[in-house]
Design a protein around this motif. Structure first.
Motif, PDB file in Angstrom:
ATOM      1  N   TRP A  56       0.846  -1.182  -0.005  1.00 34.25           N
ATOM      2  CA  TRP A  56      -0.114  -0.173  -0.141  1.00 34.25           C
ATOM      3  C   TRP A  56       1.007   1.271   0.033  1.00 34.25           C
ATOM      4  O   TRP A  56       0.364   2.485   0.216  1.00 34.25           O
ATOM      5  CB  TRP A  56      -1.003  -0.075   0.929  1.00 34.25           C
ATOM      6  N   ASN A 114       7.599   6.393  10.321  1.00 30.54           N
ATOM      7  CA  ASN A 114       6.957   5.319   9.901  1.00 30.54           C
ATOM      8  C   ASN A 114       5.471   5.456  10.555  1.00 30.54           C
ATOM      9  O   ASN A 114       5.358   6.333  11.247  1.00 30.54           O
ATOM     10  CB  ASN A 114       7.429   4.066  10.313  1.00 30.54           C
ATOM     11  N   GLY A 115       4.421   4.765  10.127  1.00 35.16           N
ATOM     12  CA  GLY A 115       2.972   4.686  10.577  1.00 35.16           C
ATOM     13  C   GLY A 115       2.831   4.742  12.086  1.00 35.16           C
ATOM     14  O   GLY A 115       2.276   5.513  12.463  1.00 35.16           O
ATOM     15  N   SER A 116       3.514   3.644  12.627  1.00 33.20           N
ATOM     16  CA  SER A 116       3.138   3.532  13.720  1.00 33.20           C
ATOM     17  C   SER A 116       3.815   4.568  14.818  1.00 33.20           C
ATOM     18  O   SER A 116       3.068   4.905  15.828  1.00 33.20           O
ATOM     19  CB  SER A 116       3.631   2.115  14.080  1.00 33.20           C
ATOM     20  N   TYR A 148      -6.886  -1.193  12.794  1.00 32.62           N
ATOM     21  CA  TYR A 148      -5.495  -1.314  12.709  1.00 32.62           C
ATOM     22  C   TYR A 148      -4.785  -0.015  12.695  1.00 32.62           C
ATOM     23  O   TYR A 148      -5.165   0.923  11.998  1.00 32.62           O
ATOM     24  CB  TYR A 148      -5.011  -2.188  11.658  1.00 32.62           C
ATOM     25  N   HIS A 149      -3.935   0.072  13.860  1.00 33.79           N
ATOM     26  CA  HIS A 149      -3.047   1.300  13.637  1.00 33.79           C
ATOM     27  C   HIS A 149      -1.480   1.137  13.885  1.00 33.79           C
ATOM     28  O   HIS A 149      -0.914   2.115  14.087  1.00 33.79           O
ATOM     29  CB  HIS A 149      -3.589   2.373  14.734  1.00 33.79           C
ATOM     30  N   GLY A 150      -1.250  -0.095  13.269  1.00 29.05           N
ATOM     31  CA  GLY A 150       0.170  -0.100  13.612  1.00 29.05           C
ATOM     32  C   GLY A 150       0.797  -1.251  14.771  1.00 29.05           C
ATOM     33  O   GLY A 150       0.082  -1.846  15.489  1.00 29.05           O
ATOM     34  N   GLU A 220      -9.672   4.759  11.281  1.00 28.12           N
ATOM     35  CA  GLU A 220      -9.349   4.931  10.083  1.00 28.12           C
ATOM     36  C   GLU A 220     -10.528   5.294   9.149  1.00 28.12           C
ATOM     37  O   GLU A 220     -11.438   4.613   9.079  1.00 28.12           O
ATOM     38  CB  GLU A 220      -8.792   3.499   9.630  1.00 28.12           C
ATOM     39  N   ASP A 254      -6.514   8.397  11.318  1.00 25.32           N
ATOM     40  CA  ASP A 254      -5.415   7.629  10.734  1.00 25.32           C
ATOM     41  C   ASP A 254      -5.549   7.556   9.458  1.00 25.32           C
ATOM     42  O   ASP A 254      -6.158   6.521   8.780  1.00 25.32           O
ATOM     43  CB  ASP A 254      -5.244   6.287  11.566  1.00 25.32           C
ATOM     44  N   ILE A 256      -3.129   6.699   7.268  1.00 29.03           N
ATOM     45  CA  ILE A 256      -1.853   6.119   6.662  1.00 29.03           C
ATOM     46  C   ILE A 256      -1.929   5.366   5.639  1.00 29.03           C
ATOM     47  O   ILE A 256      -1.043   5.263   4.571  1.00 29.03           O
ATOM     48  CB  ILE A 256      -1.313   5.560   8.094  1.00 29.03           C
ATOM     49  N   ALA A 257      -3.018   4.564   5.387  1.00 31.01           N
ATOM     50  CA  ALA A 257      -3.188   3.601   4.386  1.00 31.01           C
ATOM     51  C   ALA A 257      -4.316   4.364   3.251  1.00 31.01           C
ATOM     52  O   ALA A 257      -4.048   4.165   2.020  1.00 31.01           O
ATOM     53  CB  ALA A 257      -4.072   2.335   4.799  1.00 31.01           C
ATOM     54  N   LYS A 283       3.034   5.860   4.624  1.00 31.39           N
ATOM     55  CA  LYS A 283       2.917   5.072   3.230  1.00 31.39           C
ATOM     56  C   LYS A 283       2.837   5.821   1.767  1.00 31.39           C
ATOM     57  O   LYS A 283       4.117   5.943   1.630  1.00 31.39           O
ATOM     58  CB  LYS A 283       1.557   4.174   3.635  1.00 31.39           C
TER      59      LYS A 283
HETATM   60  C1  LIG Z   1       0.263   0.459   7.984  1.00 32.30           C
HETATM   61  C2  LIG Z   1      -0.666   1.074   8.925  1.00 32.30           C
HETATM   62  C3  LIG Z   1      -0.083   1.943   9.982  1.00 32.30           C
HETATM   63  C4  LIG Z   1       1.182   1.320  10.519  1.00 32.30           C
HETATM   64  O1  LIG Z   1       2.235   1.914   9.598  1.00 32.30           O
HETATM   65  P1  LIG Z   1       3.927   1.308   9.649  1.00 32.30           P
HETATM   66  O2  LIG Z   1       4.700   2.177   8.595  1.00 32.30           O
HETATM   67  O3  LIG Z   1       3.609  -0.062   8.991  1.00 32.30           O
HETATM   68  O4  LIG Z   1       3.974   1.414  10.948  1.00 32.30           O
HETATM   69  C5  LIG Z   1      -1.003   2.385  10.697  1.00 32.30           C
HETATM   70  N1  LIG Z   1      -2.206   2.500  10.615  1.00 32.30           N
HETATM   71  C6  LIG Z   1      -2.595   1.994   9.314  1.00 32.30           C
HETATM   72  C7  LIG Z   1      -4.137   2.258   8.798  1.00 32.30           C
HETATM   73  C8  LIG Z   1      -2.151   1.396   8.664  1.00 32.30           C
HETATM   74  O5  LIG Z   1      -2.492   0.884   7.432  1.00 32.30           O
END
Ligand SMILES: *Cc1c(COP(=O)(O)O)cnc(C)c1O
Length: 449
Positions: A56, A114-116, A148-150, A220, A254, A256-257, A283
């Protein structure tokens, strides 16, 4: 060098992410020699269409000449400098552009790598904001089921995918978890909007009951990606924004995705016309080139930390690679590509092509649902279509689709029983057709016995 040689060396020294390493006794690992556009190529010369954008992150294809040039140029000028006490042109420009592009009210950029880490930043900032405002009793977070948030402990605690979380439960802070507005569970004949609206009730009740002790709600927006590409209606975000204001609780989005065009708009929050208090991005931020993440927030939050040294109100959080210049240059080039190509408009026809190519799968006896939000399309395999009974996870049906994909030049990596497409935005209509064909055959194979 061939595939077998590199895999042998790999297996003696590398421990892979999210992998049951013993599987590699029989499941081949694919060593990638080079990549270009939508294609990955291994050491035996086989090519794989990257239908999941390498988890992603990739937006405009691999080894993109424009992003390559930007990163190369940055590398010759300044590769990195610490961001405490120092700054550089790339991070300033990127911040200016992100403030302009994101929903109104987001005016400050705090970087991580990074996302986490971005999720950790948002959680800590929210808590610390309330503390700086004399509300130290606010210590909890509300989260949706199946979210999911990491993977770091704070991010894991506010997530809800049991597969990743259960083992570490004793280490995790307690959160308040409420049912998801996930439209997969709507009643027959019920619209997604009406289901998501109805499912706001438990969130409202949680806010009513716990507002005094809650810092923020984290969600999300629109798609719970790691939770199986489960989707919900924007009305939920609208209601959530209003309720967070009513009860004095922050909203953390969030994205991130789902950020950077995945859902059809540049940011998913736009579809509900809301601005979160914290927006987490990573991401696609660098087009899939380099690790970088950012948390955007508003001036009201920023001001709660802006004080004399002695007041001890500052946000003393950092990561070594915060605001890395190479990563920022990749992000700037990625934003250029969005502008140069009118990507969002082009994606609308690609999304329509993905829908058309998979329309027949809705009638498949072992497919519960084909669902789509913009450039994310998911096909949910079920044991019993009428009752929507899932296949037991032990049967690893998705893995069969993965294997079929690899044998047919396609990187599809299902999430459990959910086969999905999340391709780079440079995918072409004939490649979409190919992606759908390989998925269809893979699903037929996976459900054959
Ligand atoms: C991938 C993801 C994360 C974590 O990101 P990383 O870079 O893998 O740590 C957090 N939240 C969502 C919604 C994600 O899809």
């Amino acid at each position: 060098m061939n595939n077998a040689e590199l895999v042998k060396r790999d297996l003696s020294v590398v421990w892979h992410p999210c992998t049951k390493m013993k599987d590699h006794e029989w499941l081949p690992m694919i060593p990638i020699r080079r990549a270009e556009g939508i294609w990955l190529e291994d050491y035996d010369g086989r090519r794989y269409l990257d239908a999941v954008s390498s988890w992603w992150v990739n937006l405009f294809g691999h080894a993109h000449p424009y992003i390559n040039a930007a990163v190369q140029q940055q590398a010759q000028t300044l590769e990195h400098v610490m961001l405490a006490g120092f700054t550089h042109q790339a991070v300033v420009e990127l911040s200016e552009r992100l403030v302009r592009l994101t929903p109104a009210g987001l005016e400050r950029c705090f970087y991580a790598d990074n996302g986490s880490a971005a999720v950790e930043v948002a959680l800590k900032m929210s808590f610390h904001y309330w503390r700086n405002n004399g509300r130290a009793g606010k210590t909890k977070f509300i989260t949706l089921e199946n979210s999911y948030h990491g993977e770091t402990l704070g991010a894991l605690a506010v997530g809800n995918v049991q597969l990743y979380k259960d083992t570490y439960a004793p280490l995790l802070m307690q959160t308040i978890s409420v049912p998801s507005p996930d439209c997969f569970y709507r009643q027959p004949g019920e619209s997604c909007a009406s289901y998501s609206e109805r499912m706001f009730q438990p969130m409202r009740e949680a806010l009513e009951r716990h507002a005094e002790e809650v810092c923020a709600v984290i969600v999300e927006p629109l798609v719970q990606c790691a939770g199986g590409m489960r989707m919900y209606d924007p009305v939920y975000l609208k209601l959530l924004r209003a309720a967070c204001d009513e009860f004095g609780v922050h909203l953390i989005a969030d994205e991130i995705a789902v950020g950077f065009g995945r859902t059809g708009t540049l940011f998913a929050c736009e579809q509900a016309a809301v601005s979160p208090d914290f927006l987490c991005l990573s991401k696609g931020l660098t087009g899939g080139y380099l690790p970088l993440s950012v948390v955007l927030t508003g001036d009201n939050i920023y001001q709660a930390f802006y004080d004399d040294y002695g007041s001890l109100r500052a946000f003393l959080h950092s990561h070594s690679y915060t605001g890395n210049a190479l990563a920022c240059s990749a992000a700037l080039a990625t934003l250029d590509l969005f502008e140069q190509n009118d990507t969002l408009a082009a994606n609308r026809s690609l999304a329509a092509a993905m829908a058309a190519a998979t329309a027949d799968l809705g009638d498949h006896p072992q497919v519960a649902e084909v669902r789509q939000t913009g450039m994310i399309l998911a096909i949910e395999m079920v044991k019993n279509k009428l009752e929507r009974t899932p296949y037991p996870w032990q049967e690893r049906r998705g893995l069969r689709v993965y294997e079929h994909g690899l044998a047919n030049g396609m990187l599809l990596r299902p999430l459990g029983n959910v086969v999905y497409f999340m391709p780079p935005y440079i995918i072409e209509p004939d490649q979409i057709a190919m992606m759908a064909d390989v998925a269809r055959q893979g699903i037929d194979k996976a459900v054959a016995d």
